[in-house]
Design a protein around this motif. Structure first.
Motif, PDB file in Angstrom:
ATOM      1  N   ALA A 127       0.850  -1.188   0.000  1.00 25.87           N
ATOM      2  CA  ALA A 127       0.000   0.000   0.000  1.00 25.87           C
ATOM      3  C   ALA A 127       0.887   1.239   0.000  1.00 25.87           C
ATOM      4  O   ALA A 127       1.733   1.411   0.880  1.00 25.87           O
ATOM      5  N   CYS A 155      -3.275   0.145  -2.981  1.00 24.55           N
ATOM      6  CA  CYS A 155      -2.669  -1.169  -3.171  1.00 24.55           C
ATOM      7  C   CYS A 155      -2.010  -1.243  -4.549  1.00 24.55           C
ATOM      8  O   CYS A 155      -2.675  -1.151  -5.577  1.00 24.55           O
ATOM      9  N   GLY A 161      -7.080  -1.233   0.475  1.00 26.01           N
ATOM     10  CA  GLY A 161      -6.142  -0.578  -0.426  1.00 26.01           C
ATOM     11  C   GLY A 161      -6.805  -0.061  -1.692  1.00 26.01           C
ATOM     12  O   GLY A 161      -6.128   0.322  -2.644  1.00 26.01           O
TER      13      GLY A 161
END
Length: 211
Positions: free
Chosen positions: A38, A43, A96
């Motif tokens: 992250a 992400c 994320g």
């Protein structure tokens, strides 16, 4: 999956419209190509390891929804590796996947802490509750207060020193991810309401046809 507990702060050394190279010695010990990290709460997949850092590709969708498109060389970013199955769950469930960006509108000293006010879109604010969880630039935080136009968070000195929040100023853009539990609850309740409304319309139609 992540927990919003930032492991280290990395430095962007190269950036363009489709990729980033981030220096971050600390988290590379067990990192492999294909792993998820992250970056400011977004992400990203590690595509290459080199020179004490990692490369990650960034899609146009990611750039439009997050503040990654505003990064310049030398920018500091919050980093967290995906949670290991046997890891400690220190924050809250973080996917994320950014819901949108917020804007810091006010920063004030609050005793031994610093309080930030962040404005956001109505769709994001709707899912924020006082004393609930919110992810700001990848950091799991507790909501101190919420209104129709913004919400506030109170940051302790440790968090200010170990993340990029200490660098933030009024007017800065931050990545926001709502508590995933709230999103699922809204979706499920919204679905049931739609079904009820459709059933009511069907009943009225059947009654009209029977007349």
């Amino acid at each position: 999956m992540f927990t919003g507990i930032v492991e280290t702060v990395g430095v962007v050394e190269k950036c363009d419209a489709s990729s980033l190279f981030i220096k971050a010695d600390k988290i590379l010990e067990t990192t492999h190509i294909g792993d998820s990290i992250a970056v400011n709460g977004v992400c990203l997949t590690v595509t290459r390891l080199a020179d004490g850092g990692f490369y990650a590709d960034v899609m146009p969708e990611t750039l439009s929804r997050s503040n990654l498109g505003q990064l310049t060389c030398g920018a500091r970013v919050n980093l967290e590796r995906a949670m290991a199955a046997d890891g400690r769950f220190g924050g809250h469930i973080v996917s994320g996947h950014i819901d949108g960006r917020g804007k810091i509108t006010k920063i004030l000293k609050d005793g031994n802490a610093v309080r930030f006010w962040i404005s956001a879109a109505e769709g994001i604010l709707r899912l924020i509750v006082e004393k609930g969880s919110i992810t700001v630039d990848g950091i799991s935080l507790t909501v101190a207060g919420v209104s129709e136009s913004d919400f506030s968070i109170s940051i302790i000195p440790h968090t200010l020193g170990e993340t990029t929040l200490g660098d933030r100023r009024v007017g800065d853009s931050v990545n926001l991810e709502n508590d995933i539990i709230g999103k699922y609850v809204e979706r499920l309740l919204g679905g049931s309401l739609l079904q009820k409304n459709q059933s009511a319309r069907d009943e009225k139609l059947m009654a009209w046809l029977a007349e």
